[in-house]
Design a protein around this motif. Structure first.
Motif, mmCIF file in Angstrom:
data_model
loop_
_atom_site.group_PDB
_atom_site.id
_atom_site.type_symbol
_atom_site.label_atom_id
_atom_site.label_comp_id
_atom_site.label_asym_id
_atom_site.label_seq_id
_atom_site.Cartn_x
_atom_site.Cartn_y
_atom_site.Cartn_z
ATOM 1 N N LEU A 180 0.856 -1.164 -0.162
ATOM 2 C CA LEU A 180 -0.137 0.042 -0.016
ATOM 3 C C LEU A 180 0.772 1.113 -0.057
ATOM 4 C CD1 LEU A 180 -2.789 -1.154 2.473
ATOM 5 C CD2 LEU A 180 -2.776 -1.178 0.012
ATOM 6 N N PRO A 181 1.819 1.332 0.723
ATOM 7 C CA PRO A 181 3.076 2.513 0.686
ATOM 8 C C PRO A 181 3.379 3.046 -0.705
ATOM 9 C CG PRO A 181 3.344 1.253 2.534
ATOM 10 C CD PRO A 181 2.551 0.442 1.927
ATOM 11 N N PHE A 182 3.703 1.807 -1.453
ATOM 12 C CA PHE A 182 4.160 2.242 -2.902
ATOM 13 C C PHE A 182 3.157 2.561 -3.750
ATOM 14 C CE2 PHE A 182 4.653 0.557 -7.134
ATOM 15 C CZ PHE A 182 5.752 1.664 -7.523
ATOM 16 N N GLN A 183 1.864 1.833 -3.544
ATOM 17 C CA GLN A 183 0.769 2.317 -4.308
ATOM 18 C C GLN A 183 0.326 3.666 -4.230
ATOM 19 O OE1 GLN A 183 -2.557 -0.490 -3.753
ATOM 20 N NE2 GLN A 183 -1.309 -1.807 -3.249
ATOM 21 N N ARG A 184 0.218 4.070 -2.905
ATOM 22 C CA ARG A 184 0.225 5.738 -2.756
ATOM 23 C C ARG A 184 1.120 6.767 -3.339
ATOM 24 N NH1 ARG A 184 -1.476 3.686 2.620
ATOM 25 N NH2 ARG A 184 0.720 3.825 3.265
ATOM 26 N N ALA A 185 2.687 6.209 -3.336
ATOM 27 C CA ALA A 185 3.621 6.821 -3.804
ATOM 28 C C ALA A 185 3.597 6.849 -5.181
ATOM 29 C CB ALA A 185 4.830 6.066 -3.341
ATOM 30 N N ILE A 186 3.229 5.805 -5.989
ATOM 31 C CA ILE A 186 3.271 5.731 -7.476
ATOM 32 C C ILE A 186 2.275 6.685 -7.921
ATOM 33 C CG2 ILE A 186 1.962 3.745 -7.670
ATOM 34 C CD1 ILE A 186 5.229 4.798 -9.688
ATOM 35 N N GLU A 187 0.972 6.481 -7.201
ATOM 36 C CA GLU A 187 -0.179 7.368 -7.510
ATOM 37 C C GLU A 187 0.010 8.607 -7.672
ATOM 38 O OE1 GLU A 187 -3.346 5.540 -5.521
ATOM 39 O OE2 GLU A 187 -3.214 3.675 -6.578
ATOM 40 N N CYS A 188 0.969 9.339 -6.639
ATOM 41 C CA CYS A 188 1.299 10.645 -6.524
ATOM 42 C C CYS A 188 2.070 11.267 -7.573
ATOM 43 C CB CYS A 188 2.031 10.998 -5.415
ATOM 44 S SG CYS A 188 1.016 10.736 -3.894
ATOM 45 N N LEU A 189 2.422 10.338 -8.559
ATOM 46 C CA LEU A 189 3.328 10.566 -9.802
ATOM 47 C C LEU A 189 2.495 11.112 -10.858
ATOM 48 C CD1 LEU A 189 6.078 7.724 -9.820
ATOM 49 C CD2 LEU A 189 6.176 10.059 -9.022
ATOM 50 N N GLY A 190 1.229 10.759 -10.792
ATOM 51 C CA GLY A 190 0.219 11.307 -11.766
ATOM 52 C C GLY A 190 -0.059 10.011 -12.749
ATOM 53 N N VAL A 191 0.234 8.604 -12.331
ATOM 54 C CA VAL A 191 0.145 7.262 -13.339
ATOM 55 C C VAL A 191 -1.344 7.213 -13.453
ATOM 56 C CG1 VAL A 191 2.396 6.870 -12.818
ATOM 57 C CG2 VAL A 191 0.557 6.051 -11.427
#
Length: 255
Positions: free
Chosen positions: A197-208
């Motif tokens: 879940l931490p990575f999912q939040r982080a990657i979604e913040c990139l605008g993907v």
């Protein structure tokens, strides 16, 4: 992060990826496990698709990228001890969804990564903290499809001391910028365990964009089955994402 073998957010192990048709599960210094492929394949040529052999390695090449206190440079055996120290920082390999190598697996993982790079399937990079000059983790371009001008970013992990910092964001920014602007990539992809879940939040913040899920496509180190989440960004989304990330990184540096 698609079927070929085998690389600050709050992610424990950064982008995690999965080979697709030909599973190579322990690209050890990173996230997968090629030793499983070696059980059933005698060489890299056995499991690399013919298209990869013909086309890859002519587009994305080893490169050095720097910015915001981080340098990405071609992975080599010279990084071995730093990476052993980094992976020992927090015992990250004990997390079932992290797929980070044990310290003793780091040398073999580097060698495997360099083999895969040689045939053009990936570009393996060491993540260097410029202030200390030490390697603090790894990342890669992988699943490089020259004809389609598509690649993925993944096989990423950092020592625990670098979790919850902007290092993962910086790595992604540098690699996205290079891929879209220097390589003229059409599409970049990412993959991760549905439990991360931490990575999912982080990657979604990139605008993907979240593309979907592959269910039950991998067995974790603890024997449980994983679902893999797929993300991507198209070239036409990059200018807006770049501006937002530049503002975000600048704000964090000022703070």
């Amino acid at each position: 992060m698609n079927q070929r073998p085998p690389a600050p957010s709050q992610t424990v192990s950064g982008q995690e990826t999965m080979p697709h048709e030909h599973k190579v599960h322990d690209y050890t210094y990173t996230h997968a496990h090629p030793h499983e492929a070696r059980h059933s394949h005698s060489s890299l040529d056995d499991f690399l698709p013919d298209t990869a052999k013909r086309l890859n390695g002519r587009w994305a090449q080893p490169v050095t990228l720097s910015g915001h206190g981080i340098r990405l440079e071609p992975l080599s055996m010279a990084h071995q001890q730093d990476l052993v120290n980094a992976v020992s920082d927090g015992d990250l390999w004990k997390l079932p969804y992290a797929n980070v190598p044990r310290p003793e697996a780091v040398p073999g993982g580097i060698a495997q990564g360099l083999q895969l790079q040689e045939v053009g399937w990936c570009v393996a990079l060491a993540v260097i903290d410029i202030d200390s000059g030490k390697a603090i983790g790894t990342t890669s371009y992988h699943d490089i499809l020259s004809a389609a001008r598509r690649l993925e970013i993944g096989y990423t992990w950092f020592g625990l001391s670098w979790q919850r910092t902007q290092v993962n964001t910086i790595c992604n920014f540098l690699m996205m910028e290079h891929a879209f602007e220097a390589l003229d990539a059409r599409m970049i992809g990412w993959r991760t365990d549905h439990m991360n879940l931490p990575f999912q939040r982080a990657i979604e913040c990139l605008g993907v964009q979240k593309d979907g899920i592959i269910r039950g496509d991998r067995v974790r180190s603890d024997g449980s089955f994983r679902d893999t989440l797929l993300y991507s960004m198209a070239a036409d989304a990059w200018p807006e994402a770049k501006a937002r990330l530049q503002t975000q990184l600048a704000a964090r540096q000022v703070a």
